[in-house]
Motif scaffolding. Structure first.
Motif, mmCIF file in Angstrom:
data_model
loop_
_atom_site.group_PDB
_atom_site.id
_atom_site.type_symbol
_atom_site.label_atom_id
_atom_site.label_comp_id
_atom_site.label_asym_id
_atom_site.label_seq_id
_atom_site.Cartn_x
_atom_site.Cartn_y
_atom_site.Cartn_z
ATOM 1 N N LEU A 129 0.821 -1.210 0.000
ATOM 2 C CA LEU A 129 0.000 0.000 0.000
ATOM 3 C C LEU A 129 0.856 1.261 0.000
ATOM 4 O O LEU A 129 0.462 2.286 -0.565
ATOM 5 N N VAL A 130 2.025 1.202 0.637
ATOM 6 C CA VAL A 130 2.944 2.347 0.589
ATOM 7 C C VAL A 130 3.375 2.602 -0.855
ATOM 8 O O VAL A 130 3.355 3.735 -1.353
ATOM 9 N N GLY A 131 3.776 1.527 -1.550
ATOM 10 C CA GLY A 131 4.174 1.676 -2.949
ATOM 11 C C GLY A 131 3.020 2.093 -3.833
ATOM 12 O O GLY A 131 3.169 2.950 -4.721
ATOM 13 N N PHE A 132 1.849 1.494 -3.585
ATOM 14 C CA PHE A 132 0.648 1.862 -4.348
ATOM 15 C C PHE A 132 0.341 3.343 -4.168
ATOM 16 O O PHE A 132 0.066 4.064 -5.135
ATOM 17 N N GLY A 133 0.381 3.830 -2.919
ATOM 18 C CA GLY A 133 0.117 5.241 -2.659
ATOM 19 C C GLY A 133 1.120 6.149 -3.340
ATOM 20 O O GLY A 133 0.785 7.268 -3.747
ATOM 21 N N ALA A 134 2.371 5.646 -3.473
ATOM 22 C CA ALA A 134 3.401 6.462 -4.127
ATOM 23 C C ALA A 134 3.045 6.774 -5.567
ATOM 24 O O ALA A 134 3.541 7.752 -6.145
ATOM 25 N N GLY A 135 2.159 5.958 -6.171
ATOM 26 C CA GLY A 135 1.742 6.245 -7.536
ATOM 27 C C GLY A 135 1.046 7.587 -7.666
ATOM 28 O O GLY A 135 1.079 8.215 -8.729
ATOM 29 N N SER A 136 0.425 8.052 -6.571
ATOM 30 C CA SER A 136 -0.243 9.356 -6.622
ATOM 31 C C SER A 136 0.762 10.505 -6.696
ATOM 32 O O SER A 136 0.382 11.640 -6.994
ATOM 33 N N SER A 137 2.039 10.214 -6.444
ATOM 34 C CA SER A 137 3.077 11.246 -6.593
ATOM 35 C C SER A 137 3.123 11.769 -8.019
ATOM 36 O O SER A 137 3.430 12.937 -8.254
ATOM 37 N N ALA A 138 2.833 10.887 -8.975
ATOM 38 C CA ALA A 138 2.829 11.317 -10.370
ATOM 39 C C ALA A 138 1.725 12.326 -10.616
ATOM 40 O O ALA A 138 1.920 13.331 -11.311
ATOM 41 N N ASN A 139 0.544 12.087 -10.036
ATOM 42 C CA ASN A 139 -0.561 13.028 -10.221
ATOM 43 C C ASN A 139 -0.264 14.370 -9.563
ATOM 44 O O ASN A 139 -0.652 15.422 -10.070
ATOM 45 N N LEU A 140 0.428 14.344 -8.416
ATOM 46 C CA LEU A 140 0.795 15.592 -7.771
ATOM 47 C C LEU A 140 1.825 16.352 -8.607
ATOM 48 O O LEU A 140 1.727 17.563 -8.790
#
Length: 432
Positions: A129-140
């Protein structure tokens, strides 16, 4: 000593070696924005598919509801952990490698979530889930990529358009979670992990779209146009240390950083505990879903309006608007009690306040630091906002458990005081 990390790749070097004609800039801006919008829709869809059932999956694997809240903490920790390495990569190699890396990390994380669910391993699930959440870094990061080539008086609108695109994915995501769960029936994967299978695929598609189509790289092109690539001093100015120095030296950059962090923290803290407050007053799952949907609409659907206001009326004016909206939201939600309609109104206004703060703060941050330091400063902004929101989310649960939902909203309103003070000070001083 050669400075190879800061050199663009061969493809980018070829694409930006010739000066970009002024007549072609509008076309280039539109093309890059279209690619960013497409990736933003995909990225928002990937996150929303998984987030819809993350807490439920965590409860199933852990066997206790008490640990299910760690799912949201893990997804918030991901972008906070990736923000600074991502900023370093973008500062040296451009936006495209950074965005691709973030989407790939998100896809890998989603895969680990599925593995954790299959082997019934809770620590492995949280790591995924930590890695999955990191995917939102691209949207930011995409919102800043939209500002790289935008004209200064249109940066707010460029940022807000890309933020708005998240609405499509965020709305679609929860609605495809059920089909995603059904799609893995009979293959040994729990239905609640099915959305993460789909999320991994969506993130991979987003990575391919960015890798193939985001050319030339907007950040490297902006530097080439400004001449920053031509001297070693500019290369040194792209370091993370130089980015932190740029924030210290600019009062407007500090205001922007505080605006983004406080707006995000207040929003996450209040929003995360609203379903609990609603359930205590008899609201069912359907009503809670409608309230959260209205909140998400407030966050994203009106961001173009915030961008237009930021460009026309000024960043400080819209920061003041954000303070006002977030304060009204805290008042409405905090005093709603059993009135579900008032709670829904408060959450909708909370989303509007977040949008005003994020768009105006991001535009002001880009305005306030030198071109060379922007990627580093923007990464620092994302790290700060996600770290603060993670702490705020944890504290919110404790506040509600000990004092109640009304007190949480009061604390959220108090967080706005330093943001308001810095905005007033900036308006009085009006630095150049």
């Amino acid at each position: 000593m050669t400075n190879t990390p800061s050199a663009p790749d061969a493809a980018d070097a070829a694409e930006i070696s010739a000066p970009v004609a002024a007549a072609t800039l509008p076309t280039l801006r539109r093309r890059i924005q279209a690619v960013l919008i497409a990736s933003q829709i995909l990225g928002g869809l990937g996150i929303a598919i998984g987030v819809a059932l993350a807490a439920v999956l965590a409860k199933e694997v852990s066997g206790t509801e008490a640990l299910s809240g760690l799912a949201s903490t893990a997804t918030v920790a991901g972008p906070a952990l990736l923000a600074m390495p991502l900023a370093s990569l973008m500062g040296s190699r451009g936006r495209r490698p950074g965005l691709v890396l973030a989407y790939l990390v998100g896809a890998l994380g989603a895969g680990v979530v599925v593995l954790g669910a299959v082997v019934d391993n809770f620590p492995l699930l949280l790591a995924g889930l930590v890695g999955f959440g990191a995917g939102s870094s691209a949207n930011l990061a995409a919102r800043f990529a939209a500002a790289d080539l935008a004209e200064p008086d249109r940066r707010g609108r460029a940022i807000s358009t890309v933020v708005w695109a998240t609405t499509i994915g965020a709305v679609l995501g929860p609605n495809v979670a059920a089909p995603a769960g059904e799609s893995v029936a009979g293959v040994g994967i729990p239905a609640t992990a099915g959305p993460f299978v789909w999320a991994a695929g969506v993130f991979l598609v987003a990575a391919v779209v960015v890798a193939l189509l985001l050319r030339p790289d907007p950040l490297l092109t902006a530097r080439a146009l400004s001449g920053a690539e031509e001297n070693e001093a500019a290369a040194e100015g792209r370091s993370l240390r130089a980015g932190m120095r740029a924030v210290r030296e600019s009062s407007r950059a500090r205001l922007a950083l505080v605006t983004v962090a406080v707006s995000h923290t207040a929003m996450v803290s209040i929003m995360s505990m609203t379903p609990v407050a609603l359930s205590h007053h008899g609201a069912g799952i359907q009503l809670i879903g409608l309230v959260i949907s209205g909140h998400i609409a407030g966050m994203y659907a009106f961001s173009p309006v915030m961008g237009w206001l930021s460009d026309r009326l000024g960043r400080l004016t819209v920061i003041g608007l954000a303070v006002g909206l977030l304060s009204v939201a805290a008042l409405l939600a905090g005093t709603a009690g059993p009135s579900h309609g008032q709670t829904a109104a408060g959450l909708f206004v909370l989303g509007l306040g977040w949008s005003a703060g994020l768009v105006s703060g991001s535009a002001l941050l880009t305005d306030s630091v030198p071109q060379a330091a922007r990627a580093a400063v923007q990464g620092l902004s994302d790290f700060t906002m996600n770290t603060a929101a993670g702490v705020g989310g944890l504290a919110a649960g404790l506040i509600v458990a000990r004092a109640g939902y009304g007190w949480l909203n009061l604390v959220g309103a108090c967080l706005l005081l330093p943001m308001a003070a810095l905005a007033v000070r900036g308006a009085v001083r009006r630095p150049a």
